[in-house]
Write an enzyme that holds these catalytic residues in place. Structure first.
Site, PDB file in Angstrom:
ATOM      1  N   GLU A   1      78.623   9.347  53.502  1.00 15.61           N
ATOM      2  CA  GLU A   1      78.281  10.662  52.942  1.00 15.61           C
ATOM      3  C   GLU A   1      78.845  10.864  51.532  1.00 15.61           C
ATOM      4  OE1 GLU A   1      77.480  13.209  57.026  1.00 15.61           O
ATOM      5  OE2 GLU A   1      79.559  12.961  56.395  1.00 15.61           O
TER       6      GLU A   1
ATOM      7  N   ASP B   1      68.459  13.508  62.287  1.00 11.87           N
ATOM      8  CA  ASP B   1      67.958  13.342  63.668  1.00 11.87           C
ATOM      9  C   ASP B   1      67.638  14.710  64.247  1.00 11.87           C
ATOM     10  OD1 ASP B   1      71.205  13.096  63.739  1.00 11.87           O
ATOM     11  OD2 ASP B   1      70.446  14.307  65.391  1.00 11.87           O
TER      12      ASP B   1
HETATM   13  O1  OS5 Z   1      80.221  13.337  61.293  1.00 13.56           O
HETATM   14  C1  OS5 Z   1      79.460  13.370  62.481  1.00 13.56           C
HETATM   15  C2  OS5 Z   1      78.606  14.609  62.489  1.00 13.56           C
HETATM   16  N1  OS5 Z   1      77.533  14.249  61.594  1.00 13.56           N
HETATM   17  C3  OS5 Z   1      76.387  15.184  61.571  1.00 13.56           C
HETATM   18  C4  OS5 Z   1      75.366  14.971  62.656  1.00 13.56           C
HETATM   19  C5  OS5 Z   1      75.467  15.404  63.969  1.00 13.56           C
HETATM   20  N2  OS5 Z   1      76.451  16.039  64.638  1.00 13.56           N
HETATM   21  C6  OS5 Z   1      76.255  16.330  65.929  1.00 13.56           C
HETATM   22  N3  OS5 Z   1      75.125  15.999  66.608  1.00 13.56           N
HETATM   23  C7  OS5 Z   1      74.118  15.376  65.966  1.00 13.56           C
HETATM   24  N4  OS5 Z   1      72.993  15.079  66.653  1.00 13.56           N
HETATM   25  C8  OS5 Z   1      74.270  15.062  64.608  1.00 13.56           C
HETATM   26  N5  OS5 Z   1      73.482  14.452  63.709  1.00 13.56           N
HETATM   27  C9  OS5 Z   1      74.145  14.378  62.516  1.00 13.56           C
HETATM   28  C10 OS5 Z   1      77.268  12.859  61.793  1.00 13.56           C
HETATM   29  C11 OS5 Z   1      78.437  12.255  62.504  1.00 13.56           C
HETATM   30  C12 OS5 Z   1      78.024  11.875  63.892  1.00 13.56           C
HETATM   31  S1  OS5 Z   1      79.176  10.876  64.771  1.00 13.56           S
HETATM   32  C13 OS5 Z   1      78.591   9.303  64.338  1.00 13.56           C
HETATM   33  C14 OS5 Z   1      79.536   8.187  64.732  1.00 13.56           C
HETATM   34  C15 OS5 Z   1      78.920   6.878  64.353  1.00 13.56           C
HETATM   35  C16 OS5 Z   1      79.871   5.718  64.291  1.00 13.56           C
HETATM   36  N6  OS5 Z   1      80.653   5.315  65.265  1.00 13.56           N
HETATM   37  N7  OS5 Z   1      81.310   4.252  64.871  1.00 13.56           N
HETATM   38  N8  OS5 Z   1      80.934   3.982  63.647  1.00 13.56           N
HETATM   39  C17 OS5 Z   1      80.038   4.865  63.241  1.00 13.56           C
HETATM   40  C18 OS5 Z   1      81.441   2.813  62.898  1.00 13.56           C
HETATM   41  C19 OS5 Z   1      82.840   2.996  62.422  1.00 13.56           C
HETATM   42  C20 OS5 Z   1      83.853   2.308  63.003  1.00 13.56           C
HETATM   43  C21 OS5 Z   1      85.151   2.478  62.547  1.00 13.56           C
HETATM   44  C22 OS5 Z   1      85.410   3.363  61.503  1.00 13.56           C
HETATM   45  C23 OS5 Z   1      84.382   4.069  60.934  1.00 13.56           C
HETATM   46  C24 OS5 Z   1      83.081   3.873  61.375  1.00 13.56           C
END
Ligand code: OS5
Length: 235
Positions: A12, A196
């Site tokens: 972001e 999404d």
């Molecule tokens: O910051 C979180 C909220 N964001 C907005 C969003 C959202 N929130 C709630 N419900 C939805 N349907 C949403 N759509 C967009 C996005 C973000 C969501 S949580 C994503 C986690 C993805 C992830 N997990 N592991 N990694 C990425 C890799 C990683 C590994 C280690 C360190 C950093 C990244």
């Protein structure tokens, strides 16, 4: 004037750092903070990590430690309103915490004593965003954003959030950043591009569109910075 630009995830803020190229990096309280001068204005940029606690910590740090006087959030969100499609931009008029629940004591969802269900974003910055959208030839929707410590990938939960808070979009950081900025008297602006539809396909859609939607949001936020600089130079 120092402006904070924050996101939750590295993706972001990456487009913003790419644009700046030259910045100073400081490690503080478990996060990296990037400081730069841009068009004669000081910026502090960071991603908080995901969720309400990390985002509250980062917003507080940017204000109290780095001296930010305005805060702009750039990132992605899940759509609640069926009118919002992937890539669309939404500016929060007000924000609520959808997972805050002491209803057992007769309070409404999202409310705790001495707080309020909604925190309103800065009206002048929202007004400015309308001009920016016009100049960019983009349409930006104004709406209510609901925040909670939950990636919503469930139609039933999404619809409940929509009907309980009249929310148009949902995410995991805006509401907590709003509480911090409101408490510390700092103008804030929360912009999100849809990644999404918060439904059963949300995680796939999120993975596919995180990068492009994050770029959409970041480009708009940088135009907001340009606009703020212009308005400061006029006064
Ligand atoms: O910051 C979180 C909220 N964001 C907005 C969003 C959202 N929130 C709630 N419900 C939805 N349907 C949403 N759509 C967009 C996005 C973000 C969501 S949580 C994503 C986690 C993805 C992830 N997990 N592991 N990694 C990425 C890799 C990683 C590994 C280690 C360190 C950093 C990244």
């Amino acid at each position: 004037m120092k402006i904070a630009i924050m996101g939750a995830m590295p993706e972001e803020i990456a487009p913003i750092l790419e644009k700046l190229k030259d910045y100073k990096t400081t490690n503080y309280a478990g996060n990296k903070y990037y400081e730069a001068t841009y068009n004669g204005i000081e910026l502090v940029i960071a991603y908080s990590k995901i969720g309400k606690v990390f985002s509250a910590l980062t917003a507080s740090t940017m204000i109290e430690h780095f001296g930010a006087e305005k805060l702009l959030f750039s990132g992605v969100a899940g759509a609640v309103s069926p009118k919002l499609k992937v890539g669309d931009l939404i500016v929060a008029t007000k924000l609520a915490q959808h997972d805050l629940d002491i209803t057992a004591f007769g309070h409404p969802f999202g409310f705790v004593p001495e707080g309020s269900v909604f925190v309103e974003a800065n009206k002048a910055l929202i007004e400015m965003s309308k001009q920016v959208a016009k100049e960019m030839g983009k349409s930006v929707v104004e709406g209510i954003i609901a925040t909670g410590d939950q990636f919503v990938a469930n139609e039933e939960r999404k619809n409940w959030i929509g009907s309980t808070f009249e929310a148009d979009a949902l995410e995991m950081e805006g509401g907590s950043v709003a509480v911090v900025c409101d408490a510390l008297g700092v103008d804030f602006f929360i912009l999100r591009a849809i990644s999404d539809a918060a439904d059963m396909d949300a995680s796939f859609s999120f993975d596919e569109f995180l990068e492009t939607s994050a770029i959409e949001s970041a480009e708009f936020v940088m135009k907001m910075v340009d606009k703020i600089v212009l308005s400061l130079n006029k006064n």
